[in-house]
Design an enzyme around this catalytic site. Structure first.
Site, PDB file in Angstrom:
ATOM      1  N   ASN A   7       0.923  -1.140  -0.029  1.00 26.38           N
ATOM      2  CA  ASN A   7      -0.023  -0.008  -0.129  1.00 26.38           C
ATOM      3  C   ASN A   7       0.915   1.083   0.054  1.00 26.38           C
ATOM      4  OD1 ASN A   7      -1.437   2.396   1.256  1.00 26.38           O
ATOM      5  ND2 ASN A   7      -3.133   0.903   1.511  1.00 26.38           N
ATOM      6  N   ASP A   9      -0.168   4.617  -0.176  1.00 30.83           N
ATOM      7  CA  ASP A   9      -0.763   5.768   0.217  1.00 30.83           C
ATOM      8  C   ASP A   9       0.014   6.597   0.943  1.00 30.83           C
ATOM      9  OD1 ASP A   9      -2.953   4.488  -0.582  1.00 30.83           O
ATOM     10  OD2 ASP A   9      -3.937   4.147   1.508  1.00 30.83           O
ATOM     11  N   HIS A  10       0.902   6.251   1.695  1.00 31.76           N
ATOM     12  CA  HIS A  10       1.949   7.243   2.438  1.00 31.76           C
ATOM     13  C   HIS A  10       2.808   7.869   1.868  1.00 31.76           C
ATOM     14  CE1 HIS A  10      -1.200   7.019   5.485  1.00 31.76           C
ATOM     15  NE2 HIS A  10      -0.590   5.639   5.926  1.00 31.76           N
ATOM     16  N   ARG A  18       3.102  19.058   1.260  1.00 30.90           N
ATOM     17  CA  ARG A  18       3.659  20.149   0.694  1.00 30.90           C
ATOM     18  C   ARG A  18       2.903  20.547  -0.558  1.00 30.90           C
ATOM     19  NH1 ARG A  18       8.480  22.542   2.202  1.00 30.90           N
ATOM     20  NH2 ARG A  18       8.482  22.293   4.436  1.00 30.90           N
ATOM     21  N   HIS A  43      -5.634   3.735  -1.629  1.00 28.28           N
ATOM     22  CA  HIS A  43      -6.820   3.879  -1.305  1.00 28.28           C
ATOM     23  C   HIS A  43      -7.209   5.480  -1.861  1.00 28.28           C
ATOM     24  CE1 HIS A  43      -9.758   4.197   2.475  1.00 28.28           C
ATOM     25  NE2 HIS A  43     -10.256   4.696   1.685  1.00 28.28           N
ATOM     26  N   ARG A  45      -9.126   7.943  -1.277  1.00 29.78           N
ATOM     27  CA  ARG A  45     -10.454   8.575  -0.163  1.00 29.78           C
ATOM     28  C   ARG A  45     -11.270   9.579  -0.547  1.00 29.78           C
ATOM     29  NH1 ARG A  45      -9.173   6.825   5.272  1.00 29.78           N
ATOM     30  NH2 ARG A  45     -10.713   8.215   5.953  1.00 29.78           N
ATOM     31  N   ARG A  49      -7.110  12.884   0.714  1.00 33.94           N
ATOM     32  CA  ARG A  49      -6.098  13.341   1.693  1.00 33.94           C
ATOM     33  C   ARG A  49      -4.783  12.956   1.031  1.00 33.94           C
ATOM     34  NH1 ARG A  49      -7.194   9.895   7.212  1.00 33.94           N
ATOM     35  NH2 ARG A  49      -9.216  10.955   7.034  1.00 33.94           N
ATOM     36  N   HIS A  50      -4.579  11.746   0.465  1.00 30.35           N
ATOM     37  CA  HIS A  50      -3.150  11.131   0.013  1.00 30.35           C
ATOM     38  C   HIS A  50      -3.373  10.985  -1.511  1.00 30.35           C
ATOM     39  CE1 HIS A  50      -4.916   7.479   1.370  1.00 30.35           C
ATOM     40  NE2 HIS A  50      -4.810   7.826   2.743  1.00 30.35           N
ATOM     41  N   GLU A  70      -8.648   0.678  -2.880  1.00 34.38           N
ATOM     42  CA  GLU A  70      -9.581   0.550  -1.621  1.00 34.38           C
ATOM     43  C   GLU A  70     -10.437   1.555  -2.022  1.00 34.38           C
ATOM     44  OE1 GLU A  70      -7.047   1.109   1.704  1.00 34.38           O
ATOM     45  OE2 GLU A  70      -6.117  -1.038   1.543  1.00 34.38           O
ATOM     46  N   THR A 100      -6.956   6.519  10.075  1.00 35.85           N
ATOM     47  CA  THR A 100      -6.880   5.262   9.014  1.00 35.85           C
ATOM     48  C   THR A 100      -8.405   4.632   9.213  1.00 35.85           C
ATOM     49  OG1 THR A 100      -5.640   3.471   8.549  1.00 35.85           O
ATOM     50  CG2 THR A 100      -5.616   4.030  10.729  1.00 35.85           C
ATOM     51  N   GLU A 151     -11.169  -9.428   3.231  1.00 34.38           N
ATOM     52  CA  GLU A 151     -10.065  -9.041   3.668  1.00 34.38           C
ATOM     53  C   GLU A 151     -10.112  -8.730   5.280  1.00 34.38           C
ATOM     54  OE1 GLU A 151      -7.446  -5.765   1.998  1.00 34.38           O
ATOM     55  OE2 GLU A 151      -6.498  -5.501   4.078  1.00 34.38           O
ATOM     56  N   HIS A 191      -3.686  -4.603   7.716  1.00 35.28           N
ATOM     57  CA  HIS A 191      -4.035  -3.322   8.563  1.00 35.28           C
ATOM     58  C   HIS A 191      -3.047  -3.522   9.821  1.00 35.28           C
ATOM     59  CE1 HIS A 191      -5.283   0.633  10.553  1.00 35.28           C
ATOM     60  NE2 HIS A 191      -6.021   0.732   8.838  1.00 35.28           N
ATOM     61  N   GLY A 192      -2.259  -2.636  10.043  1.00 31.76           N
ATOM     62  CA  GLY A 192      -1.335  -2.617  11.087  1.00 31.76           C
ATOM     63  C   GLY A 192      -0.144  -3.651  11.111  1.00 31.76           C
ATOM     64  N   GLY A 213       1.019  -1.241   4.310  1.00 34.70           N
ATOM     65  CA  GLY A 213       1.351  -0.119   4.165  1.00 34.70           C
ATOM     66  C   GLY A 213       2.179   0.645   4.904  1.00 34.70           C
ATOM     67  N   HIS A 214       1.865   1.033   6.112  1.00 33.63           N
ATOM     68  CA  HIS A 214       2.551   2.101   6.941  1.00 33.63           C
ATOM     69  C   HIS A 214       3.943   1.385   7.219  1.00 33.63           C
ATOM     70  CE1 HIS A 214       3.459   4.113  10.726  1.00 33.63           C
ATOM     71  NE2 HIS A 214       3.180   5.143   9.834  1.00 33.63           N
TER      72      HIS A 214
HETATM   73  N1  PXP Z   1      -6.024  -2.941   4.303  1.00 33.08           N
HETATM   74  C1  PXP Z   1      -6.850  -1.989   4.159  1.00 33.08           C
HETATM   75  C2  PXP Z   1      -8.212  -2.314   3.768  1.00 33.08           C
HETATM   76  C3  PXP Z   1      -6.739  -0.645   4.556  1.00 33.08           C
HETATM   77  O1  PXP Z   1      -7.549   0.296   4.640  1.00 33.08           O
HETATM   78  C4  PXP Z   1      -5.418  -0.204   4.976  1.00 33.08           C
HETATM   79  C5  PXP Z   1      -4.907   0.933   5.163  1.00 33.08           C
HETATM   80  O2  PXP Z   1      -5.201   1.935   4.084  1.00 33.08           O
HETATM   81  C6  PXP Z   1      -4.146  -1.531   4.793  1.00 33.08           C
HETATM   82  C7  PXP Z   1      -4.678  -2.713   4.641  1.00 33.08           C
HETATM   83  C8  PXP Z   1      -2.903  -1.220   5.298  1.00 33.08           C
HETATM   84  O3  PXP Z   1      -2.801  -0.761   6.642  1.00 33.08           O
HETATM   85  P1  PXP Z   1      -1.254  -0.367   7.020  1.00 33.08           P
HETATM   86  O4  PXP Z   1      -1.143   1.121   6.454  1.00 33.08           O
HETATM   87  O5  PXP Z   1      -1.767  -0.297   8.737  1.00 33.08           O
HETATM   88  O6  PXP Z   1      -0.150  -1.437   6.660  1.00 33.08           O
END
Ligand code: PXP
Length: 237
Positions: A7, A9-10, A18, A43, A45, A49-50, A70, A100, A151, A191-192, A213-214
């Protein structure tokens, strides 16, 4: 072995801090692929935002592995998804004030809207995954909507204190995973997840895809995207 969806996004979060052109999530996706990513996840959104519409458009043209979008069950993004046609769409709940995605979809609150979205995306030739808490009732309700995949939200497992609490969350995930598979649905999770906590989840029977992602983007800041992806792939293997 579970596939890894990276992912990005970040990467876009840093760019939007910026409102400039760098770092570019499209570059990050190329490097993630070179590091061995099996998919690129983003994602779009509603508040943008990103990830921006331009990112999705360019990623659709350049990503050669699975592109997983997403999105919330909302008209504007559903319309974009059906037009751009990612390989897969993961429906998620979205709240403007959240940092998130906080929980899975609530299929009791508005199952009709989700059901329509599933059909619409599938008719556009897109695989559909539903993001759900590892809650037997939600999975039961999801199976009736006939998505392609589920998921499982691993957030509670990821934030549980190591020891009994984390073991209990892992058990909930295992149980939910079994239920997903018994319904003939493809099993995803995310996630996480981090370099420290990914392996027990990757080992769950029939786990097909992990979206992370993160943690990967954080490590990529230090060691570069290719290496960060390679290290995560090795752990999953
Ligand atoms: N899966 C879904 C459905 C999510 O919404 C996210 C966050 O955008 C992730 C996975 C990835 O989460 P993380 O950035 O905590 O790894």
């Amino acid at each position: 072995m579970a596939q890894l969806g990276v992912n990005i996004d970040h990467v876009a979060t840093v760019r939007q801090a910026r409102l400039t052109y760098e770092p570019d999530p499209v570059w990050a996706a190329v490097l993630a692929e070179l590091g061995g990513a099996d998919g690129i996840t983003l994602h779009l959104r509603e508040d943008r935002r990103h990830i921006q519409d331009r990112d999705l458009r360019l990623l659709r043209e350049t990503v050669t592995v699975k592109l997983n979008l997403e999105l919330a069950v909302a008209e504007d993004v559903l319309e974009i998804a059906c037009r751009v046609r990612p390989d897969q769409a993961t429906l998620v709940p979205e709240r403007r004030t959240e940092v998130t995605t906080e929980g899975g979809l609530d299929l009791y609150a508005a199952p009709g809207k989700v059901a329509q979205a599933v059909q619409r995306l599938q008719q556009a030739g897109i695989l559909v995954s539903l993001f759900l808490d590892p809650d037997p009732k939600q999975i039961e309700a999801a199976a009736r909507l006939k998505p392609d995949a589920v998921e499982l939200h691993t957030g509670k497992y990821a934030t549980a204190s190591p020891g009994a609490a984390q073991a209990a969350e892992l058990e909930r995930l295992r149980h939910a995973a079994k239920q997903v598979v018994e319904h003939g649905l493809i099993l995803h999770a995310g996630h996480g997840l981090t370099y420290r906590n990914v392996q027990p989840v990757a080992r769950i029977d029939r786990m097909c895809e992990l979206n992370i992602g993160h943690s990967i983007v954080s490590r990529a800041l230090m060691v570069g995207m290719q290496q960060a992806v390679r290290e995560m792939k090795n752990l999953i293997a």
